[in-house]
Design a protein around this motif. Structure first.
Motif, mmCIF file in Angstrom:
data_model
loop_
_atom_site.group_PDB
_atom_site.id
_atom_site.type_symbol
_atom_site.label_atom_id
_atom_site.label_comp_id
_atom_site.label_asym_id
_atom_site.label_seq_id
_atom_site.Cartn_x
_atom_site.Cartn_y
_atom_site.Cartn_z
ATOM 1 N N PRO A 46 -2.301 -13.483 -9.621
ATOM 2 C CA PRO A 46 -3.259 -12.525 -10.204
ATOM 3 C C PRO A 46 -4.488 -12.292 -9.318
ATOM 4 C CG PRO A 46 -2.416 -13.981 -11.898
ATOM 5 C CD PRO A 46 -1.886 -14.505 -10.604
ATOM 6 N N GLU A 47 -4.905 -13.339 -8.597
ATOM 7 C CA GLU A 47 -6.092 -13.209 -7.742
ATOM 8 C C GLU A 47 -5.866 -12.252 -6.574
ATOM 9 O OE1 GLU A 47 -4.690 -16.154 -8.579
ATOM 10 O OE2 GLU A 47 -6.088 -16.577 -10.223
ATOM 11 N N ALA A 103 -9.210 -5.211 -6.678
ATOM 12 C CA ALA A 103 -10.143 -4.959 -7.775
ATOM 13 C C ALA A 103 -9.995 -3.551 -8.342
ATOM 14 C CB ALA A 103 -11.571 -5.185 -7.295
ATOM 15 N N GLU A 104 -9.554 -2.606 -7.515
ATOM 16 C CA GLU A 104 -9.422 -1.218 -7.985
ATOM 17 C C GLU A 104 -8.415 -1.073 -9.128
ATOM 18 O OE1 GLU A 104 -6.783 1.258 -5.131
ATOM 19 O OE2 GLU A 104 -7.444 -0.470 -3.944
ATOM 20 N N LYS A 159 -8.186 -3.117 -11.747
ATOM 21 C CA LYS A 159 -8.668 -3.792 -12.944
ATOM 22 C C LYS A 159 -8.422 -2.910 -14.169
ATOM 23 C CE LYS A 159 -12.766 -5.991 -14.966
ATOM 24 N NZ LYS A 159 -14.218 -6.284 -14.782
ATOM 25 N N GLY A 160 -7.905 -3.510 -15.223
ATOM 26 C CA GLY A 160 -7.654 -2.780 -16.452
ATOM 27 C C GLY A 160 -6.261 -2.193 -16.568
ATOM 28 N N ARG A 161 -5.438 -2.325 -15.517
ATOM 29 C CA ARG A 161 -4.079 -1.802 -15.567
ATOM 30 C C ARG A 161 -3.177 -2.730 -16.381
ATOM 31 N NH1 ARG A 161 -2.956 1.825 -11.207
ATOM 32 N NH2 ARG A 161 -0.776 1.672 -11.863
ATOM 33 N N THR A 190 2.942 -11.107 -9.500
ATOM 34 C CA THR A 190 2.334 -10.318 -10.577
ATOM 35 C C THR A 190 2.818 -8.878 -10.446
ATOM 36 O OG1 THR A 190 0.355 -11.702 -10.509
ATOM 37 C CG2 THR A 190 0.166 -9.576 -11.608
#
Length: 402
Positions: free
Chosen positions: A282-283, A287-288, A290-292, A302
């Motif tokens: 996951p790391e 960052a773009e 995020k929320g998907r 992942t």
């Protein structure tokens, strides 16, 4: 023709190590050629000079011998690739190098046919070797110490590498009476039922080569197609294209499907796992995103669901590639889901995204007698889908294709 072992490296810095490996292979009875790809001497130990290799560069030797080490490495690599591809007596190749030498030698090895013995002794072999192995079958040896002199460690490990190449060249591969034409198939865990059902049905008549669609798998599959050994493709799992478009970690590159277009082999493709892009832990996810919508396949992998907009891009990209294909094409649209996760109640079930994918394909693919979309009101892992894929392949395959 007697096949020879080619020993390759920068003799200006690694003359002793190259000579040691050369002499061990010759002592074992295999004719050996020492090729220098250095730019500052060492010619006294070489059978083939750096100038001879550089002369094979498409733009001439002056392109190689420049006062810029980085550029010289890149250009010597191009020259070496052209050189080795022209050697009809090359039966195996071993290279020694650090970062520069490995960068020169690896692309040339990757350009050689799969199955020809290749050994690269590289100080980078204990890290991420994907750039050096590529889609090919390069065997990398870690020398533990630097490739810098003959010592109590390098004496053993360089000998192991030399004997490994000699063994590959001198021990015959067991003969096989198998004369079935070869098919390539692409598979992911989430499309396994479909591909296994297809191979179970076709394996009595065809030698079925299944590739894991992890980027390198797609590249290797297409390299074999380019070698002219493949009679047809059932490219059920085109997920690597999703990674290319979305920015996942398992892209096979912009060249995916180009070998199919070049060779014109009978091609049955589908939308397998186009619902997902692949990342590591996951790391590792940028960052773009995020929320998907994510699915944690395991601790190391992942998966991220592709959106309707991304699926439309994917459909257009595939459609343009299919339009470039010279041979017969059937591309199957499983309207009820493209992976084990894309099913009613599943983590990636998204009819809107799938509809965008399918519509983009309909809008882009130029339908002809040879190039068709086949819409199937079923899930990709339904037994009926496998049967439809087999039927489509039999429709376009003829004995002359093998």
């Amino acid at each position: 023709m007697i096949k020879k072992a080619y020993v390759v490296g920068t003799a200006d810095t690694k003359a002793a190590e190259l000579s040691y490996v050369h002499d061990l292979i010759e002592a074992a009875g295999t004719p050996t050629v020492l090729v220098n790809v250095g730019t500052k001497g060492g010619e006294d130990v070489a059978d083939v000079s750096a100038a001879t290799v550089a002369a094979c560069h498409p733009e001439g030797p002056a392109t190689v011998f420049v006062n810029d080490r980085g550029r010289a490495v890149v250009e010597m690599s191009k020259a070496l690739e052209a050189y080795v591809l022209g050697q009809e007596d090359l039966g195996g190749i071993i290279g020694l190098g650090g970062s520069g030498g490995s960068g020169i030698i690896a692309p040339a090895m990757q350009a050689l046919p799969i199955g020809l013995p290749k050994v690269l002794v590289s100080t980078l072999a204990s890290g991420d070797v994907s750039a050096y192995v590529g889609a090919s079958d390069v065997n990398m040896f870690h020398p533990v110490t630097d490739v810098s002199g003959i010592n109590r460690v390098s004496r053993k490990l360089l000998a192991n590498a030399a004997h490994a190449l000699n063994g590959m060249m001198t021990h015959a591969i067991p003969e096989s009476a198998d004369d079935r034409p070869a098919l390539v198939l692409s598979m992911f865990g989430v499309t396994t039922p479909a591909v296994q059902a297809i191979t179970d049905e076709l394996s009595s008549a065809f030698d079925c080569l299944v590739f894991h669609a992890t980027g390198s798998g797609g590249r290797s599959m297409e390299q074999l197609i380019d070698q002219g050994e493949i009679a047809g493709a059932l490219d059920i799992t085109t997920t690597e294209i999703c990674d290319l478009i979305v920015g996942g970690f398992l892209s096979a590159g912009e060249e995916r499907l180009d070998a199919v277009a070049r060779t014109g082999i009978p091609y049955v493709g589908s939308c397998g796992a186009l619902d997902m892009a692949n990342f590591w832990s996951p790391e590792s996810v940028p960052a773009e995103f995020k929320g998907r919508t994510f699915y944690h396949h395991n601790a190391q992998v992942t998966l991220m669901r592709s959106t309707a907009e991304e699926c439309a891009q994917i459909g257009r990209w595939i459609g343009e590639k299919l339009n470039a294909c010279k041979g017969p094409v059937r591309f199957l649209l499983p309207l009820r889901g493209v992976s084990a996760l894309d099913i009613e109640g599943g983590a990636f079930h998204d009819p809107e995204a799938n509809a965008a994918l399918f519509q983009a394909l309909r809008d882009t693919v130029k339908i002809t007698t040879d190039r068709q979309l086949v819409e199937l009101d079923m899930h990709i892992n339904d037994p009926a889908f496998a049967a439809a894929a087999i039927s489509s392949f039999k429709e376009i395959y003829t004995e002359k294709d093998s």
